[in-house]
Write a protein that holds these residues in place. Sequence first.
Motif, mmCIF file in Angstrom:
data_model
loop_
_atom_site.group_PDB
_atom_site.id
_atom_site.type_symbol
_atom_site.label_atom_id
_atom_site.label_comp_id
_atom_site.label_asym_id
_atom_site.label_seq_id
_atom_site.Cartn_x
_atom_site.Cartn_y
_atom_site.Cartn_z
ATOM 1 N N ALA A 11 0.886 11.081 -6.265
ATOM 2 C CA ALA A 11 0.408 10.822 -4.911
ATOM 3 C C ALA A 11 1.528 10.358 -3.986
ATOM 4 C CB ALA A 11 -0.695 9.768 -4.946
ATOM 5 N N ALA A 12 1.547 10.948 -2.768
ATOM 6 C CA ALA A 12 2.588 10.641 -1.797
ATOM 7 C C ALA A 12 2.169 9.560 -0.812
ATOM 8 C CB ALA A 12 2.977 11.904 -1.024
ATOM 9 N N GLY A 13 0.953 9.023 -0.956
ATOM 10 C CA GLY A 13 0.530 7.935 -0.092
ATOM 11 C C GLY A 13 0.060 8.362 1.278
ATOM 12 N N THR A 14 -0.404 9.596 1.423
ATOM 13 C CA THR A 14 -0.971 10.064 2.679
ATOM 14 C C THR A 14 -2.099 11.028 2.374
ATOM 15 O OG1 THR A 14 -0.532 11.240 4.757
ATOM 16 C CG2 THR A 14 0.715 11.947 2.820
ATOM 17 N N GLU A 15 -3.060 11.122 3.282
ATOM 18 C CA GLU A 15 -4.126 12.097 3.132
ATOM 19 C C GLU A 15 -3.914 13.309 4.030
ATOM 20 O OE1 GLU A 15 -7.930 10.279 3.569
ATOM 21 O OE2 GLU A 15 -7.750 9.113 1.722
ATOM 22 N N GLY A 75 0.824 -1.199 0.000
ATOM 23 C CA GLY A 75 0.000 0.000 0.000
ATOM 24 C C GLY A 75 0.856 1.245 0.000
ATOM 25 N N PRO A 76 0.314 2.368 -0.489
ATOM 26 C CA PRO A 76 1.069 3.622 -0.487
ATOM 27 C C PRO A 76 1.154 4.266 0.888
ATOM 28 C CG PRO A 76 -1.118 3.980 -1.405
ATOM 29 C CD PRO A 76 -0.982 2.496 -1.180
ATOM 30 N N GLY A 112 2.788 -2.071 -6.211
ATOM 31 C CA GLY A 112 2.173 -0.889 -6.797
ATOM 32 C C GLY A 112 3.184 0.187 -7.068
ATOM 33 N N ASN A 113 2.718 1.290 -7.670
ATOM 34 C CA ASN A 113 3.621 2.379 -8.015
ATOM 35 C C ASN A 113 3.204 3.671 -7.325
ATOM 36 O OD1 ASN A 113 1.450 3.415 -9.549
ATOM 37 N ND2 ASN A 113 2.168 2.409 -11.419
ATOM 38 N N ALA A 114 3.958 4.750 -7.610
ATOM 39 C CA ALA A 114 3.741 6.023 -6.925
ATOM 40 C C ALA A 114 2.399 6.651 -7.277
ATOM 41 C CB ALA A 114 4.878 6.986 -7.267
ATOM 42 N N SER A 115 1.813 6.278 -8.404
ATOM 43 C CA SER A 115 0.529 6.850 -8.800
ATOM 44 C C SER A 115 -0.658 6.151 -8.141
ATOM 45 C CB SER A 115 0.370 6.802 -10.320
ATOM 46 O OG SER A 115 0.298 5.463 -10.781
ATOM 47 N N GLY A 116 -0.393 5.114 -7.346
ATOM 48 C CA GLY A 116 -1.462 4.410 -6.650
ATOM 49 C C GLY A 116 -2.028 3.220 -7.380
ATOM 50 N N HIS A 117 -1.503 2.896 -8.566
ATOM 51 C CA HIS A 117 -1.925 1.689 -9.277
ATOM 52 C C HIS A 117 -1.210 0.478 -8.685
ATOM 53 C CE1 HIS A 117 -3.967 3.374 -13.035
ATOM 54 N NE2 HIS A 117 -3.743 4.401 -12.234
#
Length: 635
Positions: free
Chosen positions: A522-526, A93-94, A145-150
């Motif tokens: 996307a940096a993987g955080t909200e 997961g990111p 997965g990758n940095a774009s969330g795919h």
Amino acid sequence: MTQTANPDRRRFFRQLLDGANPNAPQRAAWHRVPEVGAGDGDVLWSGWAGDGEVFVVGDEAMVLHFDGHADAQNRLWKPMETPGNLPLHDVWGPSRDHLFAVGWMGCILHFDGTRWTQQYGGLVDDESQAFIACAENTPLFAIDGNASGHAWAVGDDGMILHYDGHAWQRETSPTYINLRAVACTPNGGVYAAGGEGTVLYRAPDGGWQALDCPLSSGFQAMLVVDDDTLLLGGGRYFVDQGGFRGELVRYANGRFQAIEVDTPMPRLRSLRPYKDGVLIVGDRGYLFYLRDFLTEARTAKPRLYQLESNCHHDLMDIVPLSTGEALVVGDFGTVMTAAPDFINVLAPAVSAASQKPRWEAMDSPTDRQLWNLWETPQGTCYACGEAGTVLRLAAGAERWEPLPAPTELNLHCVWDAGEGGLYAAGQFGQIFRFDGSDWQLHFDLHLDITILSMWGTRPDSIFAVGDEGLILHFDGLGWNRLPSGTASALYHLWGMDDEHLLAVGDFGLVLRYNGREWTDFAAGTENFLYGVWGNALDNIYAVGLSGTLAHFNGQRWNLLPIRVRDDLLSITGSAAAGAYAVGTHGCALRLENGQWLSEPTGTELGLRSVLATRSGEVYAVGDQGTIMRRPVRSA
């Protein structure tokens, strides 16, 4: 006569020194992490670490969670509630609030930061309560997965599933052979591998194709070295040996080549980067360290070291930690590490040395809030803030002096264009230019939108970002608004050149500019991100709300574990000073030997901006006109 040591001699002496160093990767003994909440009959298949936490998945839908805090039963490794009881084989997961776990009967679970839910697979017949014989129930064994969330998950019968950010969909596979590994590349490609020497590749904008691998190894693990270089591990069963023999294979320049090693290996299960080399785990408790492979990938016969594990159980996977250490998980509830203190390695405690005061307060000519700092190539520093405040610190000077105020409005950013003049911007989208004696209004957006950050490469190429997704560019003739694709606030802007810029903002938003357009990164955080800085395209940091600190390593963003929960508002770095981050309540962090350590600043006031100068001094400014200085650090 003196001679310059050639690379081979340097390597030889380095190996001699490392041989006497018990902390060298090939010398340190691995040991079990105490108090792991898994029984002797439990198989732990994989794990994920980030933001100071660890999630380990295993049989019977087991998920163990470690965050450094014990529960009511005094357990540090706490079992989480999950749907179903299917074995979970891999997790990715990111961020810790957006994890996927894949497993038996096509099961895909998702964790949203609060609870685990089932998204795919595990279909059961209502009458017989038996699993339905259908494609969706095909067992899954790996995810990446990758940095774009795919993300992609693979499994038996050549099954490949793709997560596009919204839902899981099956992709056409060129094989029916069981797949056991999948890995994403920095440029958007994806590799998958499995039995009988099967290796597949998916181009960023294309379908899957099978690569021509002449070797028949059953691949269980794969490590992406770069876009076109792989290290694959697995093994084959040999009747004359009565068991599996481990094999390593290199894929480079379109060619597969078996790596010859002197050390016999069992079936290999996982490969991960580890301390300038590769950590390898396999059956019967075997651990290996492949030295210098990542930096010397063309070496015909890399050096392989067997590590002391004191374990005879099958080891299934490696969980890298942001500090450079790692966990190994496996059969019989095994969780191992080479670190002497696992908790401190996961989230290092503040060292005693870091508690020595290093920061000092400077006299400030204002009590207004200061928002931003900038340094010219000549060493002059500027700060700006409320009510049009602009301060200047000449190179070598000890006192900040106020400049005439260009406006009564708040100024949030300042940038010096050399001969092009000094620019300051802020409320109502206004940008002012100072020619050394007077300020002039240079641009007016005529909207109630605040400009929050500026960055440029030269007088005729300046960028600015701000509220409501505002992005402006000055080309030497005028300021033009660029499409950002967002209405969220952009708080900070940083770049390497005109074709490599990042802007960060609300809810973990990161936009990347390639010289033509801005796209999501996307940096993987909200959490809100307030600052971004790096010294290379594969070494970038972003900071934000509640101690958020994310690192981009050239392939993906990872959230780093730090023992700070103050909001981090700014980050900076220079070759002479190192890297620093500051935030609310006088918080300051310093990057040292790969770890972010907290250090006292002597103030409880919020620090809004930090600047690491070319000479090695560090300045921070913030609330009530606060100006702090960290003198040049000693060698």
